[in-house]
Scaffold this active site. Sequence first.
Site, mmCIF file in Angstrom:
data_model
loop_
_atom_site.group_PDB
_atom_site.id
_atom_site.type_symbol
_atom_site.label_atom_id
_atom_site.label_comp_id
_atom_site.label_asym_id
_atom_site.label_seq_id
_atom_site.Cartn_x
_atom_site.Cartn_y
_atom_site.Cartn_z
ATOM 1 N N SER A 251 52.843 14.776 56.365
ATOM 2 C CA SER A 251 52.634 13.374 56.727
ATOM 3 C C SER A 251 52.802 13.131 58.230
ATOM 4 O O SER A 251 52.435 12.074 58.727
ATOM 5 C CB SER A 251 53.586 12.471 55.944
ATOM 6 O OG SER A 251 54.900 12.643 56.414
ATOM 7 N N LYS B 253 59.017 4.317 55.314
ATOM 8 C CA LYS B 253 58.795 4.774 56.688
ATOM 9 C C LYS B 253 58.671 3.583 57.637
ATOM 10 O O LYS B 253 59.274 3.552 58.714
ATOM 11 C CB LYS B 253 57.530 5.632 56.756
ATOM 12 C CG LYS B 253 57.746 7.023 56.151
ATOM 13 C CD LYS B 253 56.467 7.806 56.089
ATOM 14 C CE LYS B 253 56.733 9.218 55.574
ATOM 15 N NZ LYS B 253 55.506 9.954 55.320
#
Lengths: 829, 263
Positions: free
Chosen positions: A679, A722
């Site tokens: 990611s 996040k």
Amino acid sequence: MDTDQHSPLSELRSSLADPGGGPVDAQPSGALSPQQLYRRADASALNFKTTAELAPLDGLVGQERALGALQFGTRIRKSGFNLFVIGSAGTQMLEVVESMLRSTPSDRPAPGDWVYVNNFEEPRRPIAIQLPPGRSMALRDTMKHVIDDLKVALPALFESEDYQARHAAIDQTFQAKQGEAFSKLGEEAASANMALLRTPMGFMIAPVRDGKVVPPDEFNAWPEPDRKAAQETIERLQNELEQIVRHIPGWEREHRDEIQKLDQKTALAAIDQNMTEARQKFSDVPRVVEYLDTVRGDLIENTALFLSRPQGELGPAVNAALAETSDRYLVNVLVCHPPKSDSAPIVQEFHPTLANLVGSVEYISQNGFLVTNFRLIKAGAIHRANGGFLLLDARHLLSEAFSWQALKRTLRQREIRVEDVARFLGITSTVSLEPDPIPLDLKVIIFGDRLLYYLLSAYDPEIAEFFKVVADFEDDLDRTAESEAVHVRLVASLLAKEDLRPLDRDSAALVLEHAARLADDSGKLTLLTDRLKDILVEADFWAREANHSVITRGDVRRALDENVRRMSRIRDRSREAILHDIALIDTTGRRAGQVNGLSVLELSGYRFGRPTRITCRVRPGSGKVVDIEREVELGGAIHSKGVLILSGFLAGRYALDVPMSLFASLVFEQSYGGVEGDSASSAELYSLMSALSDVPLRQDLAVTGSVNQRGEIQAIGGVNEKIEGFFDICAARGLTATQGVLIPKSNVQHLMLRQDVIDACAERKFFIYPIETVDEGISLLTGCEAGTRGPDGAYSAETINGLIEARLRSFARVLEHSQRARSHEQDET
Amino acid sequence: MSKTKPDLRRMLLRLPHNRQDYAAIMVISELAGLLGADLVGTYVEDLTVHELASFPNAREFRAGNWQPVSARQLARDAALAAQDAERLFFKSAAGHRSNPLFRIAKTSALSQEALADDIIAVIDPKNPIERATHQFNQFVRTAFSSDASILLMPSRIRDASGPIIVFATDPNDPSVDTALDVAGPTGAGIILVAPEMSNELRKKAQDRGVGLSLGQAAFRNEEILLPPVTTGSLLIMNRRYVPNRPRSLQIPTLLISAKLRTV
């Protein structure tokens, strides 16, 4: 030589650099609207005041596929069509399946009882007998009654005067027969002046006179004819004695036979009286009748077992042993079902050891020896479930030695064999039993997570043979107004089941929204009811604390917040480290070759995001992008793959006519644990592009998303955590109204952000940017155009791509020059 | 202070040759303990037997065959048999208060030394050859010719439990007191086969906590006619009712010396 140092582009870089770290102009264009950051529940479909008004639902909401598999798998009665139910932890698969099995009328006939009885011919192989449901206890009680009766009746019969008289008569006849023979011998000896004499170890015949043995001297003085006659008499008497003695074993045998006949005749009356009653009770079960006939025969043969009463020192031990021996007529009830039961058994084994699964033969210590018998055979879960359903947890099953193999063996053989684990391991050499196997008619249902099932499928081909039906439980369902209404009913069922207060409409909406957050998708609702239940229980607690009769939105909110607060110590320490500049994260200014990546940490079900500084340094080299994480073995395979993709991206996009002459090193700064996942690959690429172009990146932005070789940004997991992780740092330092996060565009559908993040975005203090390509991202991060190739096939020199390509060409030239110089030196040498 | 029970001094036992017969010694030892008599086990080493080896072609029947025999072997066998008898005697007699004493007698005059206050225990051998031997028959004859009491142990002891049966035409017969001595500690009841039961006897039994009941018996020619099966642990009667050795017995029978009197 780095020619860029003298190019007009250095002015561009200088103008973009921000040594002072001051604010830059906000670029909110393309940022997501607050409405895109959170999907509220459709209140219009929630047509109730409290959930108490709703009809409850079972856990099969949105599980049509699994339900179909379950219905098929449980009804089909063919070998191998057992079920493997898979799904995520928390879907309550087991409870749902058990509830379904109990509520659905079974088309299976009620299974019978099973007992083990002694095999009188071969005690090592106990006999299994099936009886109609509920009759096993009756057989056990009947046999116990018979034996208890015989224990009283037989000794009484054998102590009766009638028996004793008959016995004494036989004894006397026998003794008389022997006595007569010896008397005759004695008389004969006496008439010949001889006597039978006892020696210390035997017998002799010698001449006597006046009741005394003739001394040898006197005998030797007898005339020769007298001595010879006496010798002949002695020899004759010796022969007669020998003949009589030879007859004794035969007489004793006759005596024994006579006594045995008497015993059997005496015992028969009592035995038959009891056994006939027992036989009548079970006349409808031929196998039992056959067994009772065997018992009768054995009782007649072994009546003495009921009569012996040894006295003295060993008496108690011998009596105990005899009592044990008479126990061989008892019945070991292995499985007993309720009488008149019309349902198939549903058995769940929580601890599926081999013994708990297929039964065991236990041992007891007697005088230091381990011994066993048919009464020590214990049933396993398979015995109890036979004729119905056995529910097992895959992880528990596989973590027990021998159990998985034993289960497959049982399914293959279609019979239950009690197996002794001690014999498998060779730790006992004690004689054990080989009980009759019991025919198997069982549906096994194993529950496990998907990974386990697929690993098992890959490594154990037999799984397809024995578990042909897979019921795959969904983790979530599509979120629509209708499904929200159904989901609320599911929640209402959980509340009712746990005896919790109902939710009001507003709190139900928040629970729905939380269900979407748990699903990691604003367009889905989680079906992991365990996690929802935990929140509901806690919300109920806070409602009670606040004296609320129903659970309010505030109670649910508090439950969610408290849950986070309890679990967030690590998150807070991590945040504190950043805010105290221990972990270096910039949230303002620009830096070349440096970007804020985002990672997610999951600890015991609690997830939180945190920014990580990713940096890149470049120089001429052999065309290698070095992932420092991988070099020091802190990077996982997927992470390494992401980095290698960067090389592919560079090689495919820039300076196609010259060799790749780059050496770049990438690192997650201050990362001391393992790094896994791809990611951060887009962030790494931005850092690399910035280092190559020497154009600084905005530090008020953080980046997440993976990238492919074509430069397309791909979806990642944990997007909400996040964003919130970076937001928390920025908010703590004071929002600058320029900060934000770049996320893959395909992750927009997953956004279910916290309210404070949404509020900041609404106030244009924070921004979420959906990104589709690397070029979009690098433009946003640098404020410069990424650039496209012109008709001449070259990038414009004022663009990021143009700068990168020029840098790579300069690296190629440096490398070529270096190689030529080295070659020249070698020639001179 | 007057004694109200016969004083039986010793239980004289001729130790059997056959191991199977030692089971009876447990009962004999218990009885000796109850009667307060010392148990004297005697292994009779018949010296005349040793001389038999000097006969021409002397053979001994052992282990099912006739085998040549020597004086040396007989002496060695006698020593081994005595050791074995001693060991088995003490093993069988252990556990009772009978003060067991072992001895070896060189002659078969065991019964000749017995006095009126002794009991000679006669174990009916299980092995019929033993019963036919010259020594056993001589032993029994001498026992019955002595003044001592005689305990006859049947070859097969059926059951050690049950009442004590006493035959007594005279309430002052020492058999009755002997029975009370045995019944008191064991808790066994007494069946008194007698014409009547005196109040004095009834009270005596009551004082000792012994259940006493009256039974009937048949007599023929002044001898008690024993039934084919007698259920009881011990039969006690005066020797005058049984002048000779009875042919068959089912339970231990104590024949009290006719010369013994309750003092």
